[in-house]
Motif scaffolding. Sequence first.
Motif, PDB file in Angstrom:
ATOM      1  N   GLN A 190      26.307   7.548 -11.134  1.00  0.00           N
ATOM      2  CA  GLN A 190      25.806   7.951 -12.444  1.00  0.00           C
ATOM      3  C   GLN A 190      26.994   8.424 -13.289  1.00  0.00           C
ATOM      4  O   GLN A 190      27.887   9.092 -12.778  1.00  0.00           O
ATOM      5  N   VAL A 191      27.020   8.040 -14.543  1.00  0.00           N
ATOM      6  CA  VAL A 191      28.003   8.491 -15.533  1.00  0.00           C
ATOM      7  C   VAL A 191      29.362   7.811 -15.364  1.00  0.00           C
ATOM      8  O   VAL A 191      30.011   7.465 -16.355  1.00  0.00           O
ATOM      9  N   GLN A 192      29.815   7.592 -14.140  1.00  0.00           N
ATOM     10  CA  GLN A 192      31.163   7.073 -13.936  1.00  0.00           C
ATOM     11  C   GLN A 192      31.409   5.775 -14.695  1.00  0.00           C
ATOM     12  O   GLN A 192      32.501   5.535 -15.208  1.00  0.00           O
ATOM     13  N   LEU A 193      30.398   4.940 -14.818  1.00  0.00           N
ATOM     14  CA  LEU A 193      30.552   3.676 -15.541  1.00  0.00           C
ATOM     15  C   LEU A 193      30.856   3.878 -17.019  1.00  0.00           C
ATOM     16  O   LEU A 193      31.385   2.982 -17.676  1.00  0.00           O
ATOM     17  N   THR A 194      30.549   5.045 -17.562  1.00  0.00           N
ATOM     18  CA  THR A 194      30.842   5.306 -18.978  1.00  0.00           C
ATOM     19  C   THR A 194      32.288   5.725 -19.194  1.00  0.00           C
ATOM     20  O   THR A 194      32.769   5.736 -20.331  1.00  0.00           O
ATOM     21  N   SER A 195      32.986   6.080 -18.108  1.00  0.00           N
ATOM     22  CA  SER A 195      34.337   6.635 -18.264  1.00  0.00           C
ATOM     23  C   SER A 195      35.314   5.604 -18.822  1.00  0.00           C
ATOM     24  O   SER A 195      36.233   5.954 -19.555  1.00  0.00           O
TER      25      SER A 195
END
Length: 596
Positions: free
Chosen positions: A543-548
């Motif tokens: 979760q979230v890491q793909l937005t980094s």
Amino acid sequence: MKKALISLSVAAVLTGLVGCQDPVTSSNASAEAAQNSVSSQQATQLSFADFSQSFIDDLWLLAPTWAMYNGKHINDGYLDVPNQASRDKTLAFVVKQKGLLNTFNQDTLSANELIDYKLLENLVNKFEWEVNTFKSWQWDPSSYNVAGGFAQIINEDFAPLDERLISVIARLESVPAYYQAAKDNINNPTLAHTQLAIQQNRGAFSVLNDDLANKVAQSGLNAEQKAMFTSRFNSAKQAINTYIDWLTVLETDLQANGSRDFRIGEDLYEQKFALDIQAGMTAKQLYDKAVEDKNRVQAEMAKITTDIWAKHIDTAKPADDKLAIRQLIDVLSSKHVKREDFVDDVRKQIPELVKFVNDKQLITLDPKKPLVVRETPEYMRGFAGASISAPGPYEKGSNTYYNVTPLDDMTDESAESYLREYNHWILQVLNIHEAIPGHYTQLVYSNQSPSLVKSLFGNGAMVEGWAVYTERMMLEEGYGNFEPEMWLMYYKWNLRVIANTILDYSIQVKGMGEQDAIALMENEAFQQRAEAEGKWRRATLSQVQLTSYYSGYREIYDFREELKAEKGADFDLKQFHEQFLSYGSAPVKYIRQLMK
């Protein structure tokens, strides 16, 4: 991605620190005692530099395996058992460090110290949030795997082999208790994380294998030590097999009766985004920005498609731009390496990238810092096809590994789809991102930062953002000779970065299902089916890491363009790159403050 995919990220170690049972009174009592032990008088006598070093020293005592991944060998033979005692220690550490942080007047700190302060504050807040709020230690069985620590000891030549094997023997003793604690912790897990745990723990036997046993047999250890190894080695393998069997039964039950949703929902997502990304905007705001960028990039791709259509396709170009882009990409994607040559081709491209960077004077590369392209170890497979495992700042001269997963286990159809995704042009962009001058280069510079805090506890969005930024920068500087096909494929790749943000938010917050996710990736980001299916799997496991990627890239590129406009002819690209990276892996918003 960070060691964990790029360097050992904070998120990767959190479960090891907090993988325990439900909160009990003793946890609160321990935390309260730790807070009471912090003397304000003592704290005010600490300089911030002394406090930072004390923080790091305390953390390594709490988590020696994390220290080992960063090249600091405190107690390599210690394997933390993720039980209630481990949870108590983590919460006590959090309260103690918060108390010490609160004794500093932020207005009196230098700019560099203030950034370190913010990073340490964010770190302890994340520890606490993981323990008390997120609780992935309950629902993510894949967070329990002993292979990484053993692999680090066995494969890294930081000490004589016999000395390292003694640490292995000591570490093996706690493996049965480790997996028993894991089973005790797991409650209402997700199916996706249960299946990943089965796959990756099976991969643990690529580390705890006959080769290790032979190393011990041929070593200089005495007979008693060798006998102890054999006994503990067999018990450890049995414990892993028992865990796998237990998970397999659990998997069957979850498939039959349903499981926890892997989606974490809006509230937890926004909280995790704030702690992980530190971007100065909400996840929803980043999502909206990504949607706008998607439309812009698609328009650029449509222009290129119109310009080169007749060069590659004899029939008339469809009026529908997306259909035309897809058809042209499909034609171009047939140019790719053979499946059996995939890893070797990656290996061959690295010197070409080094030469281009040096010829163009884009950034100084240190030839003494080795980069080793290797097949991804089995215990790391199943999450990403390519990644970087970098040494920590305490072992700056150790190898950096570029992990590339071979296509041996794929069907012919899946392998062809994968190779079309990583075709002749995109494979080069991938190597820029992961290696030169992307992750590998940035992590070498990060290890040289005078601030251990920035090097050790860096910001994932900055790390990923730098790698994405270098892709476009290299093409702008002439890599690929401004070939329109290369730019079209770059935009396709960049669109994937943008789509990562849209996809992750849409799945985790808006409830997007698999078919809609696949459609987004195939029809809007022009990805191959195998890549789209792999990304769906990844979005169910993280979760979230793909937005980094998109968050960091957008901030870095926009900042560079701002400086170029301000300095005009005085702007020096190499100087910008080296100054930007000199601050370690700090959040971009803080680097911007320092450089301004």
